[in-house]
Design a protein around this motif. Structure first.
Motif, PDB file in Angstrom:
ATOM      1  N   LEU A   2       0.920  -1.284   0.152  1.00  0.00           N
ATOM      2  CA  LEU A   2       0.004  -0.093  -0.045  1.00  0.00           C
ATOM      3  C   LEU A   2       0.750   1.278  -0.001  1.00  0.00           C
ATOM      4  N   SER A   3       0.431   2.027  -0.693  1.00  0.00           N
ATOM      5  CA  SER A   3       1.299   3.508  -0.969  1.00  0.00           C
ATOM      6  C   SER A   3       1.227   4.123   0.385  1.00  0.00           C
ATOM      7  N   ARG A   4       0.134   4.020   1.148  1.00  0.00           N
ATOM      8  CA  ARG A   4      -0.012   4.685   2.408  1.00  0.00           C
ATOM      9  C   ARG A   4       1.174   4.288   3.419  1.00  0.00           C
ATOM     10  N   ALA A   6       3.877   2.479   2.524  1.00  0.00           N
ATOM     11  CA  ALA A   6       5.160   2.664   2.232  1.00  0.00           C
ATOM     12  C   ALA A   6       5.511   4.192   2.608  1.00  0.00           C
ATOM     13  N   ARG A  91       6.471   7.575  16.341  1.00  0.00           N
ATOM     14  CA  ARG A  91       5.648   6.649  17.021  1.00  0.00           C
ATOM     15  C   ARG A  91       4.305   6.773  16.498  1.00  0.00           C
ATOM     16  N   GLU A  92       3.709   7.878  16.272  1.00  0.00           N
ATOM     17  CA  GLU A  92       2.585   7.882  15.676  1.00  0.00           C
ATOM     18  C   GLU A  92       2.195   7.106  14.277  1.00  0.00           C
ATOM     19  N   ARG A  95       2.074   3.437  14.947  1.00  0.00           N
ATOM     20  CA  ARG A  95       1.087   3.048  15.493  1.00  0.00           C
ATOM     21  C   ARG A  95       0.089   2.792  14.313  1.00  0.00           C
ATOM     22  N   THR A  96       0.125   3.577  13.286  1.00  0.00           N
ATOM     23  CA  THR A  96      -0.921   3.103  12.237  1.00  0.00           C
ATOM     24  C   THR A  96      -0.611   2.241  11.277  1.00  0.00           C
ATOM     25  N   ILE A  97       0.774   1.528  11.523  1.00  0.00           N
ATOM     26  CA  ILE A  97       1.049   0.339  10.695  1.00  0.00           C
ATOM     27  C   ILE A  97       1.665  -0.829  11.496  1.00  0.00           C
ATOM     28  N   ARG A  98       0.888  -0.929  12.861  1.00  0.00           N
ATOM     29  CA  ARG A  98       1.469  -2.042  13.440  1.00  0.00           C
ATOM     30  C   ARG A  98       1.694  -3.692  12.786  1.00  0.00           C
ATOM     31  N   GLU A  99       0.796  -3.606  12.020  1.00  0.00           N
ATOM     32  CA  GLU A  99       0.612  -4.918  11.352  1.00  0.00           C
ATOM     33  C   GLU A  99       1.937  -5.004  10.391  1.00  0.00           C
ATOM     34  N   VAL A 100       2.626  -4.125  10.055  1.00  0.00           N
ATOM     35  CA  VAL A 100       3.508  -4.482   9.238  1.00  0.00           C
ATOM     36  C   VAL A 100       4.866  -4.244   9.883  1.00  0.00           C
ATOM     37  N   ILE A 101       5.235  -3.724  11.195  1.00  0.00           N
ATOM     38  CA  ILE A 101       6.518  -3.522  11.851  1.00  0.00           C
ATOM     39  C   ILE A 101       6.388  -4.458  12.935  1.00  0.00           C
ATOM     40  N   TRP A 106       8.367  -1.948  17.550  1.00  0.00           N
ATOM     41  CA  TRP A 106       7.131  -0.987  18.226  1.00  0.00           C
ATOM     42  C   TRP A 106       7.619  -0.748  19.841  1.00  0.00           C
ATOM     43  N   PHE A 159      11.768   0.770   1.791  1.00  0.00           N
ATOM     44  CA  PHE A 159      11.264   2.071   1.753  1.00  0.00           C
ATOM     45  C   PHE A 159      11.869   2.721   3.158  1.00  0.00           C
TER      46      PHE A 159
END
Lengths: 323, 495
Positions: A2-4, A6, A91-92, A95-101, A106, A159
């Motif tokens: 997803l671009s967002r 990345a 950090r914010e 938080r919005t991509i916790r499923e990626v990192i 985290w 990225f």
């Protein structure tokens, strides 16, 4: 990907690298001013030049005293480029991509955030900033290490490294630009006024002193510039950072080497090639400052083009131009 | 450790019989607890709480500004359900979900159930959650409610009742999975050999359900989870489920409709999306079809859905069966489609829209619980016996003004489960939310989310209002083996 996502991971890394570099700038400046007979306020102005935030500073502070500059760069949450702001935004983002990192990353980011927040509430931090700056550096290293060791080296990781390397190349170039002329008041680069201690401090702020000594030996301004600019193996050198950025870009686009699919990829490749064949004597003769200025402009453009090529929605009506 | 005195209330306790002896389902567990050293339970409870913080298992509280992430309290003592009772519950849930899917499909298409007068037309027609945009739609596999979280409660008589069906965007399943993990981490010796049905299969089953319901003809469907974003109270769950299923977690702004299909915006351009597990409400799904001011959704998503080129789970419009006045008819709905009696009973419900029933409600307000037909999360409820005369008068006025918007139910005395309060076990009231998946097949996750009201005497289990949660154990058949007795000695010494 997803671009967002990345974009989020790219900026997460840029913010962390930015915070680390501010810590480095503060540390070197503090060390340089320690030896002075009196607290010269003008010595804190170059720091603002390094981060290119003079205008923002002038809006809210009257004089560039040590306290003011340190407060502005470290804990001023209205300054978007302060350490506290950078870490909070990183950090914010996380938080919005916790499923990626990974969860380790985290947790490290959480720790980083808490560290900076807590330090902001202690007045001693600004009086004796070295220890705090060192902890920021180390925490940043831990975070990068955790990303390396616990995340797949997939598109998201590349990225992240792309963002980190672009930010680092920019910051090392600023450090070199400002300090080089500071340390060479007569512009000659030689002579009895050469202050080895302060040149060593500059190298140390980029964690470069030991590597420099091993490879180049004696401190000579021209060689210091060469090392921070053109070295291929030292990880904070501009050339090294741009090479790694190009590697990650290639992993993202899947282009063959020496070819490109995207405009940002073309520009990054070109910038890297310039450094591949550059010679420090030519650069100094043509003007180190002009050369660095141009480098920073090119990096800026690359940053904008990365946004256009991978993150923005507008690009979707036109397919990428083939090489 | 010493479990007594455990002072039960007059309701039904899930662990102990009225004579103070453990029930058959809880006996082995109680024996295990007794072998723990004093203080060990408290220590483990603390360790569980620490784990929760480190794992960052949080929910968001809307009323707070900064620091909106809160840890949801977890109580170490599980709720235990025996195999026989569970098998009845699971059959009952399957029956109910299948019937409700048929009902929703019927309502938006042939309306046979209305023509046959099994459900009054006025009742369905006046439901605020009926979506005109869905009339004539046939989602893939005929499934409208892919995921539901049915709330069950047990009254003092020991009978389980269905309280709500939650057919829209039920949440809580991530806590079920994390609670089990936590239990294994902190209570391993007690858990070991207890012969508890595993629940780890859920993410796999959820993914299968989603992919099974992809538009027909798509060979390798792509599923995504659509979240309203990081400020939603269930964001942790969205992120967790996406990660567990290995699908992208998307925001509305990540999706676009182009050339008749839904795509996500990726670094390599547009990629088609076939199934959307959406965790945003109907109203916000598509500003072109529903609320125009929504910035969470995807413009023209409904056009693609109507054309059968994307599947939405759950489908829009399922809320019609969640209307609490329609809920009162679910037993009739089951009889209508299957010709059999419901396995799980409803809570007796009075419809205020009916003159006779309304009169009964108005004259018994001090004994009844009055609920709005279209709210969830415990909002707008009047607890008659605890309400002031003034509150009751206001409620009566609201009922007279808009009778269709209100139902009433008797005050139930929720069952209790022993819960660690300070150094002692105290009875605390619980409910149970099992999760049911419906795709090509029906899958009922063993157990579900047990929510517990941590305040003494309270029946309010909502996370936003002082509730916590517990692990839920469904025992396997033939549980009374001695497979785990060997670890007792080790356990006693290690504690």
């Amino acid at each position: 990907m997803l671009s967002r996502v990345a974009e989020t991971v790219y900026w997460l890394s840029r913010y962390i690298e930015r915070a680390e570099n501010i810590a480095r700038f503060i540390d070197v400046n503090y060390n340089l001013t320690l030896g002075e007979a009196e607290p010269l306020s003008k010595q804190w102005t170059p720091l603002l030049e390094t981060t290119a935030d003079q205008d923002e500073f002038a809006k809210r502070y009257d004089r560039p005293t040590r306290e003011n500059v340190l407060q502005f760069l470290s804990f001023d949450d209205q300054n978007g480029n302060s350490m506290i702001s950078c870490v909070a935004r990183a950090r914010e983002n996380a938080r919005t991509i916790r499923e990626v990192i990974s969860s380790v990353v985290w947790e490290q980011l959480n720790t980083f955030h808490l560290l900076v927040q807590a330090a902001g509430h202690v007045p001693e931090t600004l009086e004796q900033p070295q220890q705090f700056c060192e902890r920021v550096r180390l925490t940043s290293h831990l975070l990068v290490g955790a990303m390396d060791a616990t995340m797949s080296h997939d598109e998201a990781w590349h990225f992240s490294r792309l963002g980190r390397m672009i930010e680092r190349a920019d910051k090392t170039s600023r450090l070199l630009d400002v300090q080089y002329y500071n340390l060479l008041p007569d512009g000659s680069g030689v002579g009895p006024s050469l202050d080895v201690v302060r040149w060593a401090a500059l190298l140390r702020s980029a964690s470069a002193l030991e590597s420099y000594r091993r490879l180049r030996g004696k401190i000579v301004p021209r060689r210091v510039a060469e090392f921070l600019m053109l070295d291929r193996k030292f990880p904070r050198a501009m050339h090294f950072a741009v090479m790694r950025a190009r590697d990650s870009m290639r992993m993202i686009t899947g282009s063959e080497s020496d070819t490109y699919c995207y405009h940002s990829e073309q520009l990054l490749g070109r910038l890297c090639s310039n450094l591949d064949y550059a010679v420090i004597d030519d650069i100094i003769q043509d003007g180190l400052h002009q050369s660095i200025d141009q480098f920073q402009c090119q990096l800026n453009t690359i940053g904008q083009e990365i946004h256009e090529d991978f993150f923005s929605v507008d690009r979707l009506n036109a397919p990428p131009a083939p090489a | 450790m010493l479990l007594l005195p455990y002072e039960m209330e007059d309701g039904f306790d899930e662990m102990f019989a009225p004579d103070g002896r453990p029930r058959a389902s809880g006996e082995r567990f109680v024996r295990r607890l007794e072998t723990l050293a004093d203080g060990s339970l408290q220590q483990r409870q603390k360790s569980a709480e620490l784990n929760l913080q480190n794992m960052g298992i949080t929910f968001n509280v809307y009323s707070h500004q900064a620091g909106t992430e809160k840890v949801w309290p977890f109580d170490l003592l599980p709720r235990i359900i025996d195999a026989d009772e569970w098998s009845t519950i699971a059959r009952g849930l399957e029956q109910r979900i299948r019937a409700l899917n048929l009902f929703v499909d019927d309502i938006y298409n042939d309306r046979k159930i209305i023509k046959d007068k099994a459900v009054p037309e006025a009742l369905v027609g006046s439901s605020k959650t009926l979506r005109k945009q869905c009339v004539g739609l046939r989602p893939a596999e005929g499934v409208w409610c892919h995921i539901s979280g049915v709330d069950l409660i047990r009254d003092a008589d020991g009978q389980l009742y269905v309280l709500e069906d939650n057919l829209r965007c039920p949440s809580g399943v991530s806590y079920v999975l994390e609670n089990r993990e936590l239990m294994k981490r902190t209570f391993a010796h007690v858990f070991e050999g207890m012969s508890v049905e595993p629940i780890d299969e859920y993410p796999e089953q959820l993914l299968k359900t989603l992919l099974d319901c992809a538009p027909p003809g798509v060979s390798d469907p792509v599923a995504v989870l659509l979240t309203p974003g990081v400020h939603n109270s269930a964001y942790f769950e969205h992120s967790f489920l996406a990660q567990q299923m290995g699908i992208e977690l998307v925001h509305g702004s990540d999706l676009v409709v182009k050339d008749g299909f839904v795509h996500m915006i990726t670094t390599r351009g547009l990629q088609r999306v076939d199934v959307i597990y959406r965790r945003i409400d109907d109203d916000f799904l598509d500003p072109a079809s529903f609320r125009a001011d929504s910035c969470l959704g995807v413009k023209h998503l409904m056009d693609v859905f109507r054309a059968g080129r994307v599947s939405l789970a759950n489908a829009p419009g399922t809320g019609v069966a969640d209307d609490k006045a329609v809920y009162a008819y679910v037993p009739d709905i089951i009889r209508y489609y299957f010709g059999e009696d419901p396995i799980l009973p409803n809570v007796p419900t009075f419809l205020c829209d009916d003159d006779k029933q309304r009169e009964h409600v108005l004259s018994h307000l001090d004994q009844l619980v009055v609920k709005p037909t279209n709210e969830s999360g415990g909002y707008g409820i009047l607890m008659g016996p605890h309400a002031s005369p003034n509150e009751r008068a206001k409620c009566a006025e609201a009922i007279r003004k808009n009778p269709r918007d209100w139902i009433a139910q008797p005050m139930l005395n929720l069952s209790t489960v022993p819960t660690l309060v300070g150094d002692q076990l105290k009875p605390r009231h619980v409910d149970l939310r099992p999760f049911v998946l419906c795709g090509k097949e029906v899958f009922v996750m063993p157990g579900g989310l047990t929510r517990v009201a941590l305040q003494e005497g309270s029946m309010v289990v909502n996370s936003s209002q002082g509730g916590g949660s517990k692990d839920t154990w469904v025992l396997r058949n033939g549980n009374a083996t001695n497979s785990a007795t060997t670890s007792n000695a080790e356990e006693a010494s290690s504690c």
